[in-house]
Structure formats: C-alpha cells, structure tokens
Design an enzyme around this catalytic site. Structure first.
Site, mmCIF file in Angstrom:
data_model
loop_
_atom_site.group_PDB
_atom_site.id
_atom_site.type_symbol
_atom_site.label_atom_id
_atom_site.label_comp_id
_atom_site.label_asym_id
_atom_site.label_seq_id
_atom_site.Cartn_x
_atom_site.Cartn_y
_atom_site.Cartn_z
ATOM 1 N N ASN A 32 38.665 -44.302 -5.259
ATOM 2 C CA ASN A 32 39.127 -44.224 -3.980
ATOM 3 C C ASN A 32 38.525 -44.859 -2.876
ATOM 4 O OD1 ASN A 32 36.836 -42.949 -3.336
ATOM 5 N ND2 ASN A 32 37.356 -40.970 -3.200
ATOM 6 N N ALA A 74 33.199 -41.599 -11.276
ATOM 7 C CA ALA A 74 33.651 -41.287 -9.784
ATOM 8 C C ALA A 74 32.610 -40.003 -9.525
ATOM 9 C CB ALA A 74 35.053 -41.005 -9.683
ATOM 10 N N SER A 77 25.907 -39.755 -5.494
ATOM 11 C CA SER A 77 24.881 -39.666 -6.620
ATOM 12 C C SER A 77 23.620 -39.808 -5.645
ATOM 13 C CB SER A 77 25.067 -40.720 -7.496
ATOM 14 O OG SER A 77 25.211 -42.072 -7.002
ATOM 15 N N ASN A 92 32.993 -33.113 -4.394
ATOM 16 C CA ASN A 92 33.384 -34.425 -4.786
ATOM 17 C C ASN A 92 33.248 -34.697 -6.466
ATOM 18 O OD1 ASN A 92 34.263 -37.107 -4.385
ATOM 19 N ND2 ASN A 92 32.169 -37.508 -5.118
ATOM 20 N N THR A 117 23.163 -37.638 -16.018
ATOM 21 C CA THR A 117 21.947 -38.172 -15.284
ATOM 22 C C THR A 117 20.571 -37.777 -15.787
ATOM 23 O OG1 THR A 117 20.734 -38.310 -13.132
ATOM 24 C CG2 THR A 117 22.327 -36.662 -13.234
ATOM 25 N N TYR A 141 22.549 -32.550 -6.773
ATOM 26 C CA TYR A 141 23.048 -33.708 -7.492
ATOM 27 C C TYR A 141 22.916 -33.472 -9.140
ATOM 28 C CZ TYR A 141 23.628 -38.097 -9.756
ATOM 29 O OH TYR A 141 23.987 -39.066 -10.677
ATOM 30 N N PHE A 169 18.917 -42.865 -16.968
ATOM 31 C CA PHE A 169 17.430 -42.946 -16.227
ATOM 32 C C PHE A 169 17.691 -43.973 -14.828
ATOM 33 C CE2 PHE A 169 14.641 -39.832 -18.144
ATOM 34 C CZ PHE A 169 15.453 -39.458 -19.374
ATOM 35 N N ARG A 220 9.036 -44.375 -13.544
ATOM 36 C CA ARG A 220 10.276 -44.319 -13.717
ATOM 37 C C ARG A 220 10.604 -45.198 -14.949
ATOM 38 N NH1 ARG A 220 9.695 -40.678 -10.992
ATOM 39 N NH2 ARG A 220 10.926 -39.868 -9.305
ATOM 40 N N GLY A 281 11.758 -34.040 -3.681
ATOM 41 C CA GLY A 281 12.554 -33.947 -4.880
ATOM 42 C C GLY A 281 12.380 -34.964 -5.912
HETATM 43 N N1 UFG Z 1 10.910 -45.293 -3.831
HETATM 44 C C1 UFG Z 1 10.229 -45.866 -2.842
HETATM 45 N N2 UFG Z 1 10.578 -46.396 -1.763
HETATM 46 C C2 UFG Z 1 12.070 -46.829 -1.486
HETATM 47 C C3 UFG Z 1 12.927 -45.961 -2.310
HETATM 48 C C4 UFG Z 1 12.218 -45.705 -3.556
HETATM 49 O O1 UFG Z 1 8.883 -45.787 -2.849
HETATM 50 O O2 UFG Z 1 12.347 -47.281 -0.681
HETATM 51 C C5 UFG Z 1 10.478 -44.678 -5.168
HETATM 52 C C6 UFG Z 1 10.909 -43.494 -5.458
HETATM 53 O O3 UFG Z 1 10.179 -42.513 -4.366
HETATM 54 C C7 UFG Z 1 10.835 -43.212 -6.641
HETATM 55 C C8 UFG Z 1 11.204 -44.451 -7.405
HETATM 56 O O4 UFG Z 1 10.939 -45.311 -5.986
HETATM 57 O O5 UFG Z 1 9.587 -42.669 -7.151
HETATM 58 C C9 UFG Z 1 12.578 -44.847 -7.617
HETATM 59 O O6 UFG Z 1 13.448 -44.238 -6.899
HETATM 60 P P1 UFG Z 1 15.012 -44.660 -6.759
HETATM 61 O O7 UFG Z 1 15.651 -43.993 -5.536
HETATM 62 O O8 UFG Z 1 15.414 -45.796 -7.197
HETATM 63 O O9 UFG Z 1 15.620 -43.816 -8.074
HETATM 64 P P2 UFG Z 1 15.428 -42.252 -8.437
HETATM 65 O O10 UFG Z 1 14.274 -42.026 -9.527
HETATM 66 O O11 UFG Z 1 15.033 -41.437 -7.064
HETATM 67 O O12 UFG Z 1 16.823 -41.979 -8.885
HETATM 68 C C10 UFG Z 1 17.261 -42.150 -10.298
HETATM 69 C C11 UFG Z 1 18.659 -42.350 -9.968
HETATM 70 C C12 UFG Z 1 19.273 -40.925 -9.553
HETATM 71 C C13 UFG Z 1 18.765 -39.776 -10.438
HETATM 72 C C14 UFG Z 1 17.254 -39.728 -10.826
HETATM 73 C C15 UFG Z 1 16.674 -38.787 -11.436
HETATM 74 O O13 UFG Z 1 19.181 -43.087 -9.209
HETATM 75 O O14 UFG Z 1 20.794 -40.860 -9.685
HETATM 76 O O15 UFG Z 1 16.746 -40.999 -10.807
HETATM 77 O O16 UFG Z 1 15.526 -38.458 -11.035
HETATM 78 F F1 UFG Z 1 19.314 -38.639 -9.918
#
Ligand code: UFG
Length: 320
Positions: A32, A74, A77, A92, A117, A141, A169, A220, A281
C-alpha cells in the site's frame, strides 16, 4: 504458479523480491506504499498498489496470478511508536494479517512465510536466544507479532495452512548493486542513523552507556539483509508438511560503540556522538542462536562481519 509478496516495496521485502527474481521465481507484489518505495520495485515483478485488508483485491490477485504461496512483510515495526499507539499496531499488523489469512484460507493457498521478530522474546532468559526461550514481549510491536504467530498455529491446525515464522534480530545492510537500501521515515535504526549522520555531518545519540555490558552500551546481533533474504528462499523451498519457527541472526553480539567504531573504519570519517538517556523498551543484550535454521535448512550467512554489513549500507546511503 506465483509467489505473492505482501509489503514487497519495503526494505526487507524488496531485498527478498530481488533474490527471488535472480532465481527466476514468478513474483507478484502487493504494497500500500505506506512505508514502501515505488523505486524499490523490480520491473520483473508485477505490482498491485493496495492493502492486504482488501480481501476482494487479494482474492482477485490469488486467482488472476495463480498464487500458491505468500511471503508476508506488510507491517509496522517501530517499537517506540507501538508503545505510544498500540491500536495502530493491532490494526495494521494483527487485523490486516487476519484478513490476509482469511483470503488464503478461502482460496486454498496453503503456504506462508511470515516476518516475525526477536521482540517476541522481550528480556531473554538466556543468551544466545534459542527458539524455545519463553516468549514474553515487552512492547506492543512484539506482542502483535507473537499474536500473529499464534494465529498461524491455529490456522495450520484447522485449515492446513503451513508456515515458517522467521524471528529476525537486527537486520541491516543493502544489496551489493546499490539499487535498494534501508530507508524508513522516521529512521530509528542505528546503522542508517550513523550513516546519515556521516553523510550530513550530524551528531548521533547513543541511548545509554550504563547497561551491564563491557562498554555500557546495548549489544545486538546484526544480520545482513541479503543473508536474511536467502533464509526466506530456503524457507519457501523447504516448507513441507510441518510448520516451523526459526531465529535469524549471526550468533554474534556487537555493542552500539563497536558499531560506531566499525562505521568509522568503513566510512573513513570520525562519528560524532553524545550519550543520551536509555531508550524505553531496549533490552541490554540480544544475541540469536541460529543453529536451528542452519541445521534444518542449511542456511549459511555470507556477510557476517560488521564491516561487510556496514559497507554495503554505506554503498547505498552515500548516494541517497
Ligand atoms: N541506538 C542508539 N542510537 C540511535 C538508535 C539506536 O544508541 O540513534 C541503539 C538502541 O538503543 C539499541 C541499538 O542501537 O541499543 C539498536 O537499535 P535499533 O533501533 O537499530 O534496533 P532495535 O534493537 O531497537 O530493534 C530491532 C528491530 C526491531 C525489533 C527489535 C527487537 O529493528 O524490529 O530489534 O528488540 F523489534
């Protein structure tokens, strides 16, 4: 027979479409364009602009295009957004997938690959995280994704729709051609934020340096989007009479600080950062065990180092 890719104009969907087309699959995309990009579509994939909730449209596509399997990306996230507006995510993600599954059920489509996820695990009980770690999401989410996994389970039992749920991941990187890449609006993911900051000479924020990790920043497990795409193709090809759930990561933890350092090596630029408060979170450490998909489907990632992942992303970001 053809494969329907729901959300095939988005970041991950478009990479899976590209890999499927390289393998000569007949591909149909529905998107979409709420988050997808028209310019990420491939000319060899037939495109329908529309919503998976539009059962009439989905059923017409299934008939006209002789769809026998579906890969479903779709969804919304953004973890943070889901905390503020869970209704948007239930609507959604859960309701739209319910419509999609109904269309599949009514039209005898029996195969679906679903984007799940690591967020379904919440704070994991043990590291690396295996698929039998209890699911206990700490944000809406992740909750919507586990709700859909459960729906898939019961649709399998009752209607025989077989599925593979892939629990991603941290997906990053871009196709080596440089034609498609990661572009969210707003962008919240670490690697694209770093690369945009390098390109535009900005400062990034590091969310917390007081976590119980060696350098205090979150750890991560980063996986290259092309390796992730390869896993989808294996899942499609090997899905038979038993539905499956697999983690997808590299079994390797990297801290935010280590990603910053790797990005400095790749780009040859100093990355300006400031330490900001923790983001709500965020679990301290998420590292996947992907042994199950390696053992059962023979998945072998190719782009495992942070340098390979970041340089492919940089190849796209520096020109966009
Ligand atoms: N981070 C920063 N600065 C930023 C952005 C991110 O320090 O500007 C840190 C976050 O705090 C985190 C790490 O970088 O510790 C990775 O963050 P991301 O936002 O890149 O990814 P996430 O781990 O939050 O998210 C990913 C997936 C989600 C999923 C999640 C599961 O993108 O879809 O893992 O925990 F839900």
């Amino acid at each position: 027979m053809s494969i329907l890719i729901c959300g095939g104009a988005g970041y991950i969907g478009s990479h899976v479409v590209l890999e499927l087309i390289k393998k000569n699959y007949d591909i149909v995309v529905i998107d979409n364009l709420s988050n997808g990009h028209k310019e990420f579509l491939q000319k060899d994939a037939r495109f329908y602009e529309g919503d998976i909730r539009d059962e009439k449209l989905v059923e017409k596509i299934i008939h006209d295009e002789k769809i026998d399997s579906v890969v479903h990306f779709a969804a919304f996230s953004l973890v943070g957004e889901s905390m503020i507006n869970p209704a948007k995510y239930y609507d959604n993600n859960v309701l739209a997938t319910f419509s999609l599954l109904n269309s599949l059920r009514k039209n005898n489509v029996k195969k679906i690959i679903f984007s799940s996820t690591a967020a379904v695990y919440g704070e994991p009980q043990s590291i690396p995280i295996t698929e039998d770690n209890p699911v206990n999401p700490i944000n809406p989410y992740g909750e919507t994704k586990i709700t859909i996994e459960k729906m898939l389970h019961w649709f399998d039992k009752a209607y025989g729709i077989k599925y593979v749920a892939l629990r991603y991941f941290n997906v990053a990187g871009a196709d080596e051609s440089g034609q498609i890449g990661e572009a969210h609006n707003p962008e919240t993911h670490l690697i694209p934020i770093i690369l945009k900051a390098v390109r535009d000479n900005k400062t990034i924020k590091i969310f917390g340096n007081d976590y119980p990790t060696p350098d205090g920043t979150c750890i991560r497990d980063y996986i290259h989007v092309t390796d992730l795409a390869a896993a989808h193709i294996l899942a499609l090809e090997k899905l038979s009479d038993q539905s499956k759930i697999y983690n997808l990561g590299n079994n390797k933890g990297l801290s935010v600080m280590e990603i910053v350092k790797a990005a400095e090596i790749v780009t040859g630029k100093k990355i300006n950062y400031e330490i900001a408060p923790r983001r709500v979170g965020d679990p301290a450490i998420l590292i996947a065990s992907s042994e199950k998909i390696k053992n059962e489907l023979g998945w072998q990632p190719k782009f495992c180092t942070p340098e390979k992942i970041i340089s492919s992303a940089w190849n796209w970001h520096k020109n966009h």
